[in-house]
Each structure stands twice: as structure tokens, then as C-alpha cells.
Enzyme design. Structure first.
Site, PDB file in Angstrom:
ATOM      1  N   GLU A  39       1.756  -5.915  10.923  1.00 16.29           N
ATOM      2  CA  GLU A  39       0.976  -4.987  10.787  1.00 16.29           C
ATOM      3  C   GLU A  39       1.313  -4.063  11.871  1.00 16.29           C
ATOM      4  O   GLU A  39       1.150  -4.746  13.217  1.00 16.29           O
ATOM      5  CB  GLU A  39      -0.731  -5.254  10.886  1.00 16.29           C
ATOM      6  CG  GLU A  39      -1.674  -4.427  10.737  1.00 16.29           C
ATOM      7  CD  GLU A  39      -1.698  -3.986   8.945  1.00 16.29           C
ATOM      8  OE1 GLU A  39      -1.490  -2.865   8.893  1.00 16.29           O
ATOM      9  OE2 GLU A  39      -2.220  -5.020   8.382  1.00 16.29           O
ATOM     10  N   ASN A  72      -3.522  -5.455  -2.426  1.00 15.95           N
ATOM     11  CA  ASN A  72      -3.388  -6.741  -1.849  1.00 15.95           C
ATOM     12  C   ASN A  72      -4.712  -7.327  -1.550  1.00 15.95           C
ATOM     13  O   ASN A  72      -4.971  -8.009  -0.659  1.00 15.95           O
ATOM     14  CB  ASN A  72      -3.078  -5.999  -0.162  1.00 15.95           C
ATOM     15  CG  ASN A  72      -2.249  -7.180   0.678  1.00 15.95           C
ATOM     16  OD1 ASN A  72      -1.645  -7.994  -0.066  1.00 15.95           O
ATOM     17  ND2 ASN A  72      -2.646  -7.330   1.959  1.00 15.95           N
ATOM     18  N   ARG A  73      -5.273  -7.231  -2.715  1.00 15.06           N
ATOM     19  CA  ARG A  73      -7.016  -7.886  -3.036  1.00 15.06           C
ATOM     20  C   ARG A  73      -6.533  -8.542  -4.179  1.00 15.06           C
ATOM     21  O   ARG A  73      -7.531  -9.135  -4.962  1.00 15.06           O
ATOM     22  CB  ARG A  73      -7.947  -7.260  -2.708  1.00 15.06           C
ATOM     23  CG  ARG A  73      -7.931  -6.407  -1.547  1.00 15.06           C
ATOM     24  CD  ARG A  73      -8.276  -7.572  -0.321  1.00 15.06           C
ATOM     25  NE  ARG A  73      -8.390  -6.986   0.843  1.00 15.06           N
ATOM     26  CZ  ARG A  73      -7.458  -6.287   1.827  1.00 15.06           C
ATOM     27  NH1 ARG A  73      -6.290  -6.482   1.507  1.00 15.06           N
ATOM     28  NH2 ARG A  73      -7.830  -5.651   3.062  1.00 15.06           N
ATOM     29  N   HIS A 125       0.781  -1.212  -0.151  1.00 13.40           N
ATOM     30  CA  HIS A 125      -0.096  -0.090   0.247  1.00 13.40           C
ATOM     31  C   HIS A 125       0.878   1.141  -0.085  1.00 13.40           C
ATOM     32  O   HIS A 125       1.758   1.415   1.051  1.00 13.40           O
ATOM     33  CB  HIS A 125      -0.867   0.036   1.260  1.00 13.40           C
ATOM     34  CG  HIS A 125      -1.723  -1.098   1.051  1.00 13.40           C
ATOM     35  ND1 HIS A 125      -2.192  -1.981   2.297  1.00 13.40           N
ATOM     36  CD2 HIS A 125      -2.781  -1.616   0.328  1.00 13.40           C
ATOM     37  CE1 HIS A 125      -2.953  -2.765   1.894  1.00 13.40           C
ATOM     38  NE2 HIS A 125      -3.480  -2.681   0.613  1.00 13.40           N
ATOM     39  N   HIS A 179       3.025  -3.902   6.678  1.00 13.46           N
ATOM     40  CA  HIS A 179       2.031  -2.812   6.507  1.00 13.46           C
ATOM     41  C   HIS A 179       1.984  -2.157   7.868  1.00 13.46           C
ATOM     42  O   HIS A 179       2.588  -2.492   9.043  1.00 13.46           O
ATOM     43  CB  HIS A 179       0.738  -3.756   6.434  1.00 13.46           C
ATOM     44  CG  HIS A 179       0.505  -4.307   5.182  1.00 13.46           C
ATOM     45  ND1 HIS A 179      -0.244  -3.884   4.166  1.00 13.46           N
ATOM     46  CD2 HIS A 179       1.166  -5.487   4.861  1.00 13.46           C
ATOM     47  CE1 HIS A 179      -0.008  -4.904   3.045  1.00 13.46           C
ATOM     48  NE2 HIS A 179       0.773  -5.908   3.686  1.00 13.46           N
ATOM     49  N   TYR A 181     -10.425   0.957   5.471  1.00 10.36           N
ATOM     50  CA  TYR A 181     -11.574  -0.010   5.141  1.00 10.36           C
ATOM     51  C   TYR A 181     -13.143   0.736   5.282  1.00 10.36           C
ATOM     52  O   TYR A 181     -14.199  -0.045   5.399  1.00 10.36           O
ATOM     53  CB  TYR A 181     -11.465  -0.614   6.753  1.00 10.36           C
ATOM     54  CG  TYR A 181     -10.341  -1.947   6.606  1.00 10.36           C
ATOM     55  CD1 TYR A 181      -9.566  -1.970   5.513  1.00 10.36           C
ATOM     56  CD2 TYR A 181     -10.015  -2.804   7.711  1.00 10.36           C
ATOM     57  CE1 TYR A 181      -8.374  -2.946   5.633  1.00 10.36           C
ATOM     58  CE2 TYR A 181      -9.092  -3.720   7.854  1.00 10.36           C
ATOM     59  CZ  TYR A 181      -8.267  -3.698   6.636  1.00 10.36           C
ATOM     60  OH  TYR A 181      -7.169  -4.609   6.574  1.00 10.36           O
TER      61      TYR A 181
END
Length: 291
Positions: free
Chosen positions: A163, A65-66, A16, A105, A274
Site C-alpha cells: 500500500e 477486494n472484499r 481497484h 495498491h 473509505y
């Protein structure tokens, strides 16, 4: 625990483009490779999405990341920037014979130092147990097993994410940077000891938070937000949320409480990225497992 040696590692930042901790750690290591050099394995450093990094954005067209589901990587109709990039990264990981992926991340949620696993591989569980033993701040989050996950770390069996947070998007924060750097060094030292056959002592008990679902913000029929994370829940990642406790505060001052049947442990609370995914937080259950 016996395991064939790890020979090639990928250390990835910038999956990202606005998560600067991982980006600048990878840049630091590219300029000072001796800091991560070990005798028993090679390390490939990778800045995953240079265009998004340059733009200071999470992504250009879609969340990179999808984009790593096996069927999507094989689909010639998926041709936006990140979809093509995912194929290129998958090719690089395969050609480099990568055994283990560390995907860096950061999050706006108060996740501290979190290791995210997507499988139950004994090697990763032992690594996670070692990390949480030497640093009690380390938490282990496990995504549902036996699913086709779309994440970059799924490009090899021994893939996981780190993360860290809370840190704002597009911001470098020295304490978060240094904690992440220390965690990376601990991981590399563990891998080196493991490759040498030196037994790394770990506790047999490991606390794991298993993701079981998610909850969206209150919205109206048009999908517009009608409330926000309740002040009592904000920054309470990994803390118990019991039935009847506050989740949201609506704009007209109403409290919306959690109405599940049992206590859960929310994570990724109020993660900025999100909102578009319609996730206010993930729900997890807390387990003690024997490894």
C-alpha cells in the site's frame, strides 16, 4: 530459515481500477518482462479488474477486494461483476499453483510504503523485516489474525499487499511509482536469494502495527457527515494519537478529541475510498516483535 522454494508468484495490479501505480507497474512489466525475471521462480502478472480500470473507477458493482471470503467464492447466488471476477481470479491463482501473491495498491492516505500482512507466517515476517531493514521508510501493518479476510491476497498463505501513498485516485505520481518499483525489485531479489538458500540477514526485531479497530466520521441520524479529519491529524499516519488529542473538526467549529484509554497509531487517515465504508481511519497498536 528453511522454507520450501517459492516457484510461482502472482504480481497483481488493478484490484481497484483507479489505483494507477500498481496498474501501470504491471503494464510496464508485461511489456518488459526481463525487469522482473528471476531464475528460480515464474511470475504471473495480472490486471485484476480490467473493466474497472477501463472505467477509471475503484469497482463496477462492488469492491473486488472484499469478494474473496471462501464462503462467498462458493456461493452461486453472488453474481455481480466483481463477485464473478473473484471466482475467476481464484481459479487462475489455483491453476497456476501460486505460492505467493503481491497485491499492489495505492491510497490517498499518507501511508508511505506499507506492507500489509494478514497472518503471522515466519516467511512473510522475515521478508518484512528484511524490507524494513534495507528501507527504513517501509512500515508493516498487520490485520487481525484468525479471521476470514475477504482480500485477494488471502488466496494463498503467502499473500500480502503493498500500500503506497499519499497519491490521489486516478493519478500517477512518479516518486510513488519509483518507490513502489524499487520495493518490488527488493522483494523479488529476496525471494531469489531465499530460494537459493543464501541467508538473507535480517534484524530479529520487527516493528509491527496491529490493526485493532476503526473510527467513523461524526454523522447525523441520516448518516450525513458532520465533520472532517482535524488538521492536526491529517497526513499523520503511523504517528501517535494520545487520549485528548484532536480527531475531528465539525462544520460548526467544534473539535472532537480521541477518548480511548491509551495511545494508538492511526492509519488510512481520510482514505477517500473509505467514506462509503464509514471508516475515517483505522486504529493500530505498535509492537516490537522478535522473529
Amino acid at each position: 530459515m528453511s522454507h520450501s522454494p517459492i516457484k510461482n508468484i502472482a504480481l497483481v495490479g488493478g484490484t481497484h481500477g483507479n489505483e494507477l501505480t500498481g496498474i501501470f507497474l504491471v503494464k510496464k512489466y508485461e511489456q518488459n518482462s526481463h525487469l522482473i525475471r528471476r531464475d528460480s521462480f515464474e511470475i504471473l502478472t495480472l490486471l485484476a479488474n480490467p473493466q474497472a480500470i477501463a472505467a477509471g473507477r475503484r469497482y463496477i458493482d462492488t469492491d473486488l477486494n472484499r469478494c474473496f471470503k471462501p464462503q462467498d467464492l462458493q456461493n452461486p447466488k453472488l453474481i455481480n461483476h466483481e463477485q464473478l471476477l473473484a471466482r475467476q481470479i481464484a481459479f487462475t491463482i489455483e491453476q497456476s499453483k501460486i505460492d505467493l501473491i503481491i497485491d499492489l495498491h495505492s491510497t490517498t492516505s499518507n501511508m508511505g510504503l506499507t506492507v500489509i500482512l494478514h497472518n503471522h507466517h515466519p516467511y512473510l515476517l522475515n521478508l518484512a523485516a528484511y524490507l524494513s531493514k534495507i528501507n527504513p521508510l517501509v512500515k508493516v501493518l498487520q490485520y487481525p489474525l484468525n479471521q476470514d479476510h475477504p482480500y485477494l491476497r488471502n488466496l494463498c498463505k503467502l499473500g500480502f499487499a503493498i500500500e503506497v501513498g499519499a497519491v490521489a485516485q486516478g493519478v500517477l505520481q512518479a516518486d510513488i511509482f519509483e518507490q513502489t518499483e524499487a520495493l518490488i525489485i527488493n522483494i523479488l531479489d529476496y525471494l531469489e536469494q531465499s530460494n537459493r538458500g543464501e541467508i538473507v540477514s535480517v534484524d530479529n526485531n520487527l516493528t509491527i502495527y496491529r490493526q485493532i479497530g476503526n473510527i467513523d466520521y461524526p454523522r447525523n441520524e441520516s448518516g450525513e457527515l458532520q465533520g472532517m479529519i482535524h488538521p492536526q491529524l491529517q497526513f499523520q499516519d503511523y504517528q501517535p494519537l494520545a487520549p485528548g488529542e484532536p480527531m475531528f473538526l465539525t462544520f460548526d467549529g467544534q473539535t472532537i478529541t480521541y477518548e480511548g484509554e491509551s495511545t494508538v497509531y492511526p492509519v488510512f487517515i481520510n482514505e477517500s475510498a473509505y467514506y462509503e465504508k464509514k471508516i475515517a481511519f483505522y486504529l493500530t497498536q505498535k509492537y516490537q516483535i522478535i522473529i
